[in-house]
Each structure stands twice: as C-alpha cells, then as structure tokens.
Design a protein around this motif. Structure first.
Motif, short mmCIF file in Angstrom:
data_model
loop_
_atom_site.label_atom_id
_atom_site.label_comp_id
_atom_site.label_asym_id
_atom_site.label_seq_id
_atom_site.Cartn_x
_atom_site.Cartn_y
_atom_site.Cartn_z
N VAL A 128 -3.95 -2.62 -10.25
CA VAL A 128 -4.99 -2.52 -9.23
C VAL A 128 -5.58 -1.13 -9.20
N SER B 125 -7.64 -8.32 -9.75
CA SER B 125 -6.52 -7.55 -9.23
C SER B 125 -5.56 -8.43 -8.47
N SER B 126 -4.31 -8.17 -8.67
CA SER B 126 -3.29 -9.02 -8.08
C SER B 126 -2.94 -8.63 -6.65
N VAL B 127 -2.77 -7.36 -6.42
CA VAL B 127 -2.27 -6.95 -5.11
C VAL B 127 -3.43 -6.68 -4.14
N SER C 42 -3.68 -6.32 -0.98
CA SER C 42 -3.45 -5.26 0.00
C SER C 42 -3.90 -3.91 -0.51
N VAL C 43 -3.42 -3.58 -1.67
CA VAL C 43 -3.73 -2.29 -2.27
C VAL C 43 -5.21 -2.22 -2.59
N VAL D 69 0.83 -1.19 0.00
CA VAL D 69 0.00 0.00 0.00
C VAL D 69 0.87 1.25 0.00
N ASN E 112 -7.88 -0.64 -12.06
CA ASN E 112 -9.15 -1.34 -11.90
C ASN E 112 -10.09 -0.60 -10.95
#
Lengths: 259, 259
Positions: A55, B12-14, B16-17, A17, A58
């Motif tokens: 991300v 989405s891959s991450v 956390s984000v 993050v 998206n």
DNA sequence: TCCGCTGTTGCTTAATGCGAAACACAATGC
DNA sequence: GCATTGTGTTTCGCATTAAGCAACAGCGGA
C-alpha cells in the motif's frame, strides 16, 4: 490481538495504520530494508508486512530500491514534508514560546531571521515590565550590533559571513564593535557558549541576549532574543537570562523539527 | 466493501492504511482540516476518520492546530523526510539520468552544485564521443565562466549573488565575461530561457550548456550541464542540445521531489 | 437558552486484514 | 547439475479488527 505480547498500552485504535507508521519509522532508521526484516522487527507475519509495504508503495510513501526486494522511503514523504514545512512557520511556532518567556521574564522577546546583511524581526512579544511598547517587527537591524545578529553571523557558513562583514563596521554607540577582526573573536565565543549578548552596542541603555533556533536539518534559521533596559537587564544578569533564552530557543527548534 | 461504490480498481489490500495516506494527502492539500471535513472527502463516517487521525496524531505524523479540532501535518513527517533526504542524494538520483543523456549525445554530462563563490561538480559521465576523459568530479569551477555556474548564479537569491560578484571578474579566455554588469544581463536571459550557455569562456575550444535542477521545495539546488569541444558542440547546435539538457535536468528535479 | 455545529466515545456486526501455507524466483552449496 | 535455502509474492479461510451507527460532550452563535 494476534500474539500475547501487547507492548506498551496500545491506545491507538487502528492497528493497521499504526503498524504502517512503524514501517515508515523502521525504514527511516535503517535506510532500506527487506520484507522479512521488517516483518521480524514488527513482530508480524511476512505477508502482513508485505501488504503494508504494498500500500505504501502504491501511494508513493515507499519505493523499491535498486536491489530487488529492498524498500526505502519514497518521494511521497518528501512531498508531504514540503506541505508541512510551508505551515511550519517560525512565526506560528515561535509566538507561543516567546509569549511564555516574555511573561516569565517581563522583558521583550524577539525572533529574528537573517536577511542579506541585516536581521529582520519576525516575532515580538512585549513583556509586562517593558516600559516602551516599541514595535520591532519587520524592522531591520544591523548584524554586528545586536545579539540576534551576532548569533546569526556566528552560525552562518563562513563563506557567507565573509561577504557580509566589511573590515570596518558602522558605529551606533560608543560600545559598538567596529572592527571585523574583533567581532570575529566574539563570534567564536558565541558558538562556544551557545548564546550572544549585546550591551548598549546598538542603542544606549539597551541590552540583549540571543540564542540560535535550528531547523530540522540542524541549520540555524533564526535567533531568539530577550532585550531590555540596561538598568534592569544588567550585564551580570545576562548569563542567567541567557540560559532561559537558550531553553526557549531550543523549544522553538524542537517545534521546527530539530532533535 | 462497506458501500457498493468501489471507486477506481482498488488494488491495495490494506484499506485502513490506504485511507490513512489519503488523510495525509488531504491535510497536505488543505493545510488544516477538521474531522468532519476529512470524513466527507474520504467518503467515510466521522468516527472512522477520527480514529485514523487519532493514530496518526499519536505517532506524530499529524498534530492538532491551535484552533481546537483542526488537524494539520506534524513534525513526524518532517523527521521522516529528513531520513529520506539523506538518501535522496543528487548523486544517486542524477547519475542514471546523466548516463542516459551522455549516451544519447555522446558528450560529457555533469551535475554541479554551488559552493561558496564556485561550483563543484558532483556527478560526471563521459560520452562516447568525448576525446579526453578528464575527470571534473570534485573540481571547483568559477561561477561566471561556466554554464553551470551561470545557472546557479541566475537562480540564486539576489542578496547572495550580490555578495559573490565583484565588479570585475577574473579572465580565463578572451571570451570570458569580466564585467559584473554584463554578466547580470546574461543571467536575466538565463532565467528567461531556462538554460545557460558558455562558449569558450573558461577554456578555449570548450563549449557547454546547463539547466537548473530543483529540489522538492522548488529551489534550484544544482545545475546539469553538457559540455564538449567547440568544433562539435557548435554555437548553433547549443539551443537544440539545451532542450535535451533541460529535459534531463527536469527529470532529475522530479526525482528529487519537484513537481 | 436553545440549536447547530463541532469532535469524541461505546457498542455491535461483518467486513477486513491477518497468519499459515503454497508459490515463484535467485542465489548459493553440494 | 540439482537440491537447498533464502528471498519476495500470492492465495484463502477464519476471527480479529476496524467500520458504522448512535449517543455523548463542548463550544459558539442566534
């Protein structure tokens, strides 16, 4: 940690993050940037930067620019900011600052916003030394006969100001500036100095100083003023008080996202 | 994945984000929320939500409200949006939409913004059917004698409008509305309908329709207009064209973050 | 005072997100 | 024309990292 260089003591726990926020800041700074560029600036691998951008894209915080492979900040950010601005109330942000200043100076502190051809006080805190606890909140005051009003006029777009100032201005005391031309001269000085004063121009025995409060985009949205009885807030004390007033106004501006 | 329930196909891959963005959106929706509240809404453990908030707070995107333990969106967002707004240019966003509409209708399409007591065209695309390729970009037009101007006036704060409208308005053709009172009546209808028309009020033989373009905060920041010769853009065709104009204007509004 | 509620913080584990390398696609140079 | 170099994108295995748990710490009300 991947690579040895752990810049500044990394207190934040969620690196992902943290980096994502960095991506946003980079985009804010550069306007638009490619994956590789961002990866380099972050000090991470291309693929990492890409996933972060993916991300964010998206979720609408980032969008691809015209040119293939260029990313820029997206509408999501603007939408979030809209929600922020709503609660970024001048009243909420200004209150604590006013309280501190009122305590320090012992005088009454107000924040006023322009409303048509007048100024409306939206925040007020009464200093300990204030004799009368008169409530000015919500009260409309003339722009030409108050320090707040002068600040609002001084930093207003010229077109708008022109429409608000008739040639002759209503008199409230014998010190009131009743000539628009004369007032205009003073407004120039107000911009110059960064503050406005008012000595018994609205009420006999009432002096005040005001400084501009700015919004995140730099526009002047309000005026923070200190007012008190002429015998205590004397003409010669005004410049010193003005300095503190300007500091407080700047503090509120900062809280509103300016600077 | 921690728990079995992988809601909606997670592209989405991450994670956390992704969750961090969700936190921002939750805060945008709720205004302010506590750690537990957010954790529940995200479907994660308190500590997870806390760490996310922690990072966001350190980076200024989130800040703690007065009440201990309440989080809200912070100034960082506003600052980011400032950078976005710079490139969120009406010109940039409006151009493609105008081009499409101009191609569809064959007429000239403009976007105008208010500037003092006039309107300035900042975008123009000339339709195929347009005879004359006159360039209106940068040209100032009177507010009361154009469809764009009427839109801008109609959605303007009343105070501001009052200052811009003298009782008698300059005449340009014999169709020009020269009475402020008469114009005001029409402006009410404009708000009602959502579009304004102008039939030979600025120039003989020139008709136009305009609809409002809104910014992310809902305020009307510009007017999108279609104009053409009166013999082709006839009075009876105007309502139909107005519908398409309004759609295009809405599209630009969306691009500017509205809705 | 206690209880219930917050937010906060170690600790342990395995899931997660990372980096390297391979891929696809364009634009450039030879 | 092909090769080269630059993009952005995808895959995959490994270990870093971030999630969950549980205990702690403040606060407010019963």
């Amino acid at each position: 940690m991947a690579n040895s260089t752990n810049r500044h003591i990394n207190v934040s726990s969620v690196q992902s993050v943290d980096r994502a926020v960095s991506v946003l800041e980079i985009l804010a700074r550069h306007g638009a940037a490619g994956v590789t560029e961002i990866a380099v600036e972050l000090g991470v691998h291309k693929s990492t930067a890409f996933r972060l951008l993916d991300v964010l894209e998206n979720r609408g915080l980032v969008e691809q620019a015209e040119e293939r492979g260029k990313y820029q900040l997206g509408l999501g950010i603007v939408r979030l900011a809209g929600a922020t601005a709503a609660q970024l109330d001048i009243v909420q942000e200004g209150q604590p600052v006013c309280e501190r200043l009122a305590e320090e100076l012992g005088e009454t502190v107000n924040i006023a916003i322009a409303d048509g051809d007048g100024a409306v006080n939206v925040v007020q805190t009464i200093g300990a030394a204030a004799i009368t606890g008169y409530n000015w909140v919500g009260r409309r005051t003339p722009l030409h006969a108050t320090s707040s009003g002068k600040v609002l006029l001084a930093f207003m777009p010229p077109d708008q100001r022109r429409n608000l100032l008739p040639r002759r201005l209503p008199r409230h005391t014998e010190h009131t500036l009743t000539s628009a031309a004369r007032l205009r001269e003073e407004l120039v000085a107000v911009v110059e100095r960064g503050y406005a004063t008012c000595e018994e121009e609205l009420e006999v025995g009432l002096n005040s100083v005001a400084a501009p409060v700015r919004s995140f985009n730099g526009s002047v949205i309000a005026a923070l003023s200190v007012s008190g009885p002429a015998f205590r807030l004397t003409g010669e004390r005004l410049p010193a008080v003005a300095a503190r007033t300007a500091e407080a106004a700047d503090e509120v501006s900062r809280r509103m996202g300016f600077g």
